[in-house]
Design a protein around this motif. Structure first.
Motif, PDB file in Angstrom:
ATOM      1  N   ASP A  59      12.658  57.432  26.367  1.00  0.00           N
ATOM      2  CA  ASP A  59      13.091  56.116  25.920  1.00  0.00           C
ATOM      3  C   ASP A  59      13.390  55.251  27.142  1.00  0.00           C
ATOM      4  N   CYS A  60      13.239  53.958  26.987  1.00  0.00           N
ATOM      5  CA  CYS A  60      13.599  52.999  28.033  1.00  0.00           C
ATOM      6  C   CYS A  60      14.033  51.715  27.343  1.00  0.00           C
ATOM      7  N   LYS A  61      15.311  51.364  27.503  1.00  0.00           N
ATOM      8  CA  LYS A  61      15.860  50.164  26.873  1.00  0.00           C
ATOM      9  C   LYS A  61      16.286  49.178  27.951  1.00  0.00           C
ATOM     10  N   THR A  62      16.030  47.894  27.724  1.00  0.00           N
ATOM     11  CA  THR A  62      16.474  46.847  28.629  1.00  0.00           C
ATOM     12  C   THR A  62      17.943  46.581  28.376  1.00  0.00           C
ATOM     13  N   LEU A  63      18.768  46.716  29.423  1.00  0.00           N
ATOM     14  CA  LEU A  63      20.192  46.410  29.320  1.00  0.00           C
ATOM     15  C   LEU A  63      20.486  45.018  29.852  1.00  0.00           C
ATOM     16  N   THR A  64      19.904  44.719  31.008  1.00  0.00           N
ATOM     17  CA  THR A  64      20.018  43.401  31.640  1.00  0.00           C
ATOM     18  C   THR A  64      18.662  43.141  32.298  1.00  0.00           C
ATOM     19  N   ARG A  68      17.919  49.116  33.276  1.00  0.00           N
ATOM     20  CA  ARG A  68      17.324  49.785  32.123  1.00  0.00           C
ATOM     21  C   ARG A  68      18.103  51.067  31.837  1.00  0.00           C
ATOM     22  N   GLN A  69      18.202  51.426  30.574  1.00  0.00           N
ATOM     23  CA  GLN A  69      18.728  52.730  30.180  1.00  0.00           C
ATOM     24  C   GLN A  69      17.515  53.616  29.961  1.00  0.00           C
ATOM     25  N   VAL A  70      17.347  54.607  30.815  1.00  0.00           N
ATOM     26  CA  VAL A  70      16.171  55.463  30.800  1.00  0.00           C
ATOM     27  C   VAL A  70      16.575  56.849  30.301  1.00  0.00           C
ATOM     28  N   THR A  71      15.793  57.389  29.389  1.00  0.00           N
ATOM     29  CA  THR A  71      16.006  58.744  28.898  1.00  0.00           C
ATOM     30  C   THR A  71      14.750  59.538  29.219  1.00  0.00           C
ATOM     31  N   LEU A  72      14.932  60.664  29.914  1.00  0.00           N
ATOM     32  CA  LEU A  72      13.774  61.419  30.386  1.00  0.00           C
ATOM     33  C   LEU A  72      13.958  62.908  30.158  1.00  0.00           C
ATOM     34  N   ILE A  73      12.826  63.602  30.184  1.00  0.00           N
ATOM     35  CA  ILE A  73      12.793  65.056  30.060  1.00  0.00           C
ATOM     36  C   ILE A  73      11.912  65.580  31.188  1.00  0.00           C
ATOM     37  N   PRO A  74      12.475  66.399  32.101  1.00  0.00           N
ATOM     38  CA  PRO A  74      11.646  66.951  33.167  1.00  0.00           C
ATOM     39  C   PRO A  74      10.666  67.989  32.621  1.00  0.00           C
ATOM     40  N   GLY A  99      18.258  68.869  28.059  1.00  0.00           N
ATOM     41  CA  GLY A  99      17.892  67.454  28.031  1.00  0.00           C
ATOM     42  C   GLY A  99      17.550  67.021  26.628  1.00  0.00           C
ATOM     43  N   PRO A 100      17.168  65.795  26.439  1.00  0.00           N
ATOM     44  CA  PRO A 100      16.830  64.778  27.433  1.00  0.00           C
ATOM     45  C   PRO A 100      18.064  64.294  28.198  1.00  0.00           C
ATOM     46  N   TYR A 101      17.798  63.684  29.359  1.00  0.00           N
ATOM     47  CA  TYR A 101      18.838  63.184  30.237  1.00  0.00           C
ATOM     48  C   TYR A 101      18.737  61.671  30.288  1.00  0.00           C
ATOM     49  N   SER A 102      19.886  61.001  30.309  1.00  0.00           N
ATOM     50  CA  SER A 102      19.896  59.545  30.250  1.00  0.00           C
ATOM     51  C   SER A 102      20.668  58.985  31.443  1.00  0.00           C
ATOM     52  N   LEU A 103      20.189  57.876  31.986  1.00  0.00           N
ATOM     53  CA  LEU A 103      20.867  57.223  33.089  1.00  0.00           C
ATOM     54  C   LEU A 103      20.529  55.748  33.116  1.00  0.00           C
ATOM     55  N   ARG A 104      21.391  54.995  33.777  1.00  0.00           N
ATOM     56  CA  ARG A 104      21.145  53.568  33.987  1.00  0.00           C
ATOM     57  C   ARG A 104      20.353  53.435  35.281  1.00  0.00           C
TER      58      ARG A 104
END
Length: 126
Positions: A59-64, A68-74, A99-104
């Motif tokens: 997932d990738c959401k626009t915050l500003t 972006r708020q990115v959610t990833l799976i290695p 996971g998935p792992y999420s970060l700004r």
């Protein structure tokens, strides 16, 4: 509705990437669907040689405009079947959760470093 902490489980029958459609249905009959990319890699029978070979973007959401708020799976290859400890340098604490792992992620510095460790093997970075 957001469902947190769910687990998708099963036994893979083939190696390689696949796409699964996940459907959520609320009590009022409204539904939404999203695609989930999964990659099954072969387990190395003699263990060792863990590698991070890629990342699936969940997932990738626009915050500003700049964040972006990115959610990833290695995606891993190799390894010995034991738990993998994962972290994103300067972003997340080490965890053995799959996971998935999420970060700004900020667009003025969009570089992250993924780290995985398994058993007594040296850490691997991607």
């Amino acid at each position: 509705m957001t469902l947190v902490g769910s687990i998708i489980s099963g036994t893979p029958t083939v190696v390689g990437p696949s796409v699964t459609v996940v459907t959520a249905l609320d009590p009022g009959g409204l539904k939404t669907e999203t695609s989930l990319s999964l990659t099954v890699t072969e387990r190395q029978p003699d263990g060792g040689n863990l590698a991070i070979v890629g990342v699936n973007l969940a997932d990738c959401k626009t915050l500003t405009p700049n964040a972006r708020q990115v959610t990833l799976i290695p995606v891993y290859s190799g390894g010995d079947g034991s738990a993998i400890t994962f972290r994103i340098i300067n972003e997340t604490v080490s965890t053995t959760l799959p996971g998935p792992y999420s970060l700004r992620l900020y667009l003025d510095n969009p570089v992250i470093t993924l780290v995985a460790i398994q058993s007594a093997e040296p850490e691997v970075r991607f």
